[in-house]
Design an enzyme around this catalytic site. Sequence first.
Site, PDB file in Angstrom:
ATOM      1  N   SER A   1       8.234   4.233  -0.355  1.00  0.00           N
ATOM      2  CA  SER A   1       7.106   3.544  -0.972  1.00  0.00           C
ATOM      3  C   SER A   1       6.985   3.913  -2.444  1.00  0.00           C
ATOM      4  O   SER A   1       6.784   3.041  -3.310  1.00  0.00           O
ATOM      5  CB  SER A   1       5.821   3.922  -0.229  1.00  0.00           C
ATOM      6  OG  SER A   1       4.739   3.186  -0.718  1.00  0.00           O
TER       7      SER A   1
ATOM      8  N   THR B   1       0.856  -1.189   0.000  1.00  0.00           N
ATOM      9  CA  THR B   1       0.000   0.000   0.000  1.00  0.00           C
ATOM     10  C   THR B   1       0.884   1.228   0.000  1.00  0.00           C
ATOM     11  O   THR B   1       1.900   1.274   0.714  1.00  0.00           O
ATOM     12  CB  THR B   1      -1.016   0.011   1.169  1.00  0.00           C
ATOM     13  OG1 THR B   1      -1.827   1.183   1.039  1.00  0.00           O
ATOM     14  CG2 THR B   1      -0.359   0.010   2.537  1.00  0.00           C
ATOM     15  N   GLU B   2       0.551   2.212  -0.831  1.00  0.00           N
ATOM     16  CA  GLU B   2       1.499   3.294  -1.104  1.00  0.00           C
ATOM     17  C   GLU B   2       1.689   4.242   0.072  1.00  0.00           C
ATOM     18  O   GLU B   2       2.625   5.029   0.065  1.00  0.00           O
ATOM     19  CB  GLU B   2       1.120   4.071  -2.370  1.00  0.00           C
ATOM     20  CG  GLU B   2      -0.210   4.772  -2.321  1.00  0.00           C
ATOM     21  CD  GLU B   2      -1.273   4.011  -3.086  1.00  0.00           C
ATOM     22  OE1 GLU B   2      -1.275   2.763  -2.978  1.00  0.00           O
ATOM     23  OE2 GLU B   2      -2.096   4.647  -3.761  1.00  0.00           O
ATOM     24  N   ASN B   3       0.826   4.160   1.086  1.00  0.00           N
ATOM     25  CA  ASN B   3       1.085   4.979   2.268  1.00  0.00           C
ATOM     26  C   ASN B   3       2.117   4.348   3.200  1.00  0.00           C
ATOM     27  O   ASN B   3       2.341   4.845   4.298  1.00  0.00           O
ATOM     28  CB  ASN B   3      -0.209   5.317   3.021  1.00  0.00           C
ATOM     29  CG  ASN B   3      -1.034   4.106   3.375  1.00  0.00           C
ATOM     30  OD1 ASN B   3      -1.125   3.167   2.593  1.00  0.00           O
ATOM     31  ND2 ASN B   3      -1.629   4.111   4.540  1.00  0.00           N
TER      32      ASN B   3
END
Lengths: 225, 225, 216, 216
Positions: free
Chosen positions: B90, B48-50
């Site tokens: 990320s 997940t990009e966070n």
Amino acid sequence: MEHQLIRRRIARRAAQELRDGDVVNLGIGIPTLVNNELSPGVNIHLHTENGMMEVGPSPPPEAADPQLINASRQLISELPGSSYFDSGLSFAMMRGGHLDVTIIGALQVSQRGDLASWAVPGKTVLGVGGAMDLVVGAKRVIVATTHRTKEGQPKLLPECTLPLTARGEVDVLVTEHAVFRFEANCMILTEIGSHLSLRELKAITPAEFQVHPQLKVVNRKEVFQ
Amino acid sequence: MEHQLIRRRIARRAAQELRDGDVVNLGIGIPTLVNNELSPGVNIHLHTENGMMEVGPSPPPEAADPQLINASRQLISELPGSSYFDSGLSFAMMRGGHLDVTIIGALQVSQRGDLASWAVPGKTVLGVGGAMDLVVGAKRVIVATTHRTKEGQPKLLPECTLPLTARGEVDVLVTEHAVFRFEANCMILTEIGSHLSLRELKAITPAEFQVHPQLKVVNRKEVFQ
Amino acid sequence: MSVQQMTAKQAVSRIESGATLMVGGFGLSGVPFKLVDALVESDRRDFTLISNNIGTPGQGLGKMLNTGRIRKAIGTYFTTNPDVGEAYQQGRLEVKLLPQGTFCEAIRAGGSGIPAFYTPTAAETELAEGKEVREFEGRPHVLEKALKADVSLVKAHLADELGNLVYYKTARNFNPLMAMASHLTIVEVDRIVPAGMLDPEAIITPHPFVDILVTE
Amino acid sequence: MSVQQMTAKQAVSRIESGATLMVGGFGLSGVPFKLVDALVESDRRDFTLISNNIGTPGQGLGKMLNTGRIRKAIGTYFTTNPDVGEAYQQGRLEVKLLPQGTFCEAIRAGGSGIPAFYTPTAAETELAEGKEVREFEGRPHVLEKALKADVSLVKAHLADELGNLVYYKTARNFNPLMAMASHLTIVEVDRIVPAGMLDPEAIITPHPFVDILVTE
């Protein structure tokens, strides 16, 4: 040895430039001696560019860890609050202006604050290391160097003749004879040892410098010891 | 609801594109359903990009932690082997080509593989998020979308009319009616549902596409269910 | 892709002659010695090496130099191994020198999909010669290109089964950067632990960067 | 400089009206709520805000928006708070949108002394309009400038007395990047522990990036 004593004196005077709490990177050579010459009440945070903050002293042989070294490849130790990080973050810290001070050696310094510190004359130059980033990035650049080379050649020059490390980045220059500050690319003598006259200093200093109106004359035995 | 069933069918077909061990980022919308539709024996690593790898399922309410969310701001959980990192790493992972697959929704896809997915027509566009980096960076870009909008407007077009997310980056396009692949900016139909004819598909697909010589005709009930 | 576990010998057999290699380590700290030794024992040669330094005479990468495997070296500080100077003088070795911060940043960029960046470091010095210069905030900056490699040889301390990595003290140095910046990342670790044994907050290199784990 | 400890009110009194502020957080995770609240209670205004999003209506940065403190917002995803759209439509708020990866990289660059970099993201899209484009490896790339701020408001989990920081799960997000990229970094932490209590291998933000710690 007279030479060792001179180096220690330079380191001690350079150490007086540090303020309590400064984040500091010490270069190879005389600068590495600075940590042993700190003024009372001045605690600094030592950074090493291979990826550590709060560098501790050389460990006793039985505690030495060959994986734990500083940028001069000397064995070091951990302190409470030490942290490790990769070289990328380490140089981001330097280049991004997060170090308060770097103390670095010099081959030559010019009167406008240029520094030459990496390319030795007459040798194939195969190493630059982290000096360029340190000098460009640190908030204050203090050069700690002997006034002349071992062969008696001047190091403080109108222009550097050796390849530059960075242009116009030197803030303070400490030698065994004097302290200079650089402001707006002007070299200003702020302190001179009582063991030599201004005329004698000028004779061994091809760089053109101004003399600060409040020039301090200091007893080398006291202040530079 | 028929609409929910269609979305699930699209997600299931998109899931069949994944290989065991793939590192995958699932976008908002239909792609988030993919994780529940994985084929037997296919285990994927969810990014997940966070700032997390090995995203685990929604926790039971008593274990929910409002600080532990995915990029769709849904509550998630940790798995063995999960790791946390900052958004910079990320996106470095994404842009640097370290994700095997991203499955992403679409507003429009062009016949040369352009994607429009962020700017909704007639609304002030104040959000782009991470979609552009995902589509530019992931090794394979799978678009999972309904064939047409809710209002029946075509989404597969000769040219996107909405602002682009990226140009020519789509590799696979999965809808409830068909699967297309993009090669050298050509759109190729590789799979069609048995519930419609090629002519019917073309009628709802303004984009010009080639038909793969080994076109698969699949029973929607079986494969898309 | 899931990581594979294999021996150093098997791992280096994936490397082709003529490849561009990144090798971690600062001085002799954080060098993947087993991988380097396995490579020295192989018949592979003609490498472009991206490494801060080339070990010391006969140690670490010094072995690769002495067995004539390195055609070109890109790094920051080759002075610690006098053999490098000799090889360079004799025309056996091409050398490209970068400031260490630029070297790090170029590798990070290579791993992060950034093809080029501007840095103030080395502006108006010899090391900027032939490079594009541009002013930002009134100061000259040098355009530097990303560094990427075919294979990275990385030394980590522990890996979990998924390939997540943690490092050991100042042996970390360039290793996490190099793990990001090549097509094939081979990691020598002291030990492999089950998934879930590493603190998720303390993992430095998440597994998507890693391809092969070697313990032996 | 050594870090200082003070209250949120004291800390935000160091911020001047008209300042450029970075504020951490993704959604409502990792937002320094106490600092934001203290700022809302102060008389400071006219900020340029660099933050991924602006909270939700009346929560977090949403409060700053609703009390008219934000003049301009630079971020990636303002869609979650409809008040942002309204303020924008009414001309009360200027908005600059960046792709999230570019946003991150620009902040990291700002903290790392890199004034600009090239990225493939957003090339040939609306978000590249007016920006320099250049080809690398046959692909168009956009030149993006670093983002820096006067003050960063950061949320960390634990700090030691020196100011070293660790974060909590996905609340980490933009916080470590923003901690690097401003003149004054104010960090809200859950707890301050003695030096030596944090694992040196697991410290994410070393203390030279940190100026002020706030617990309350």
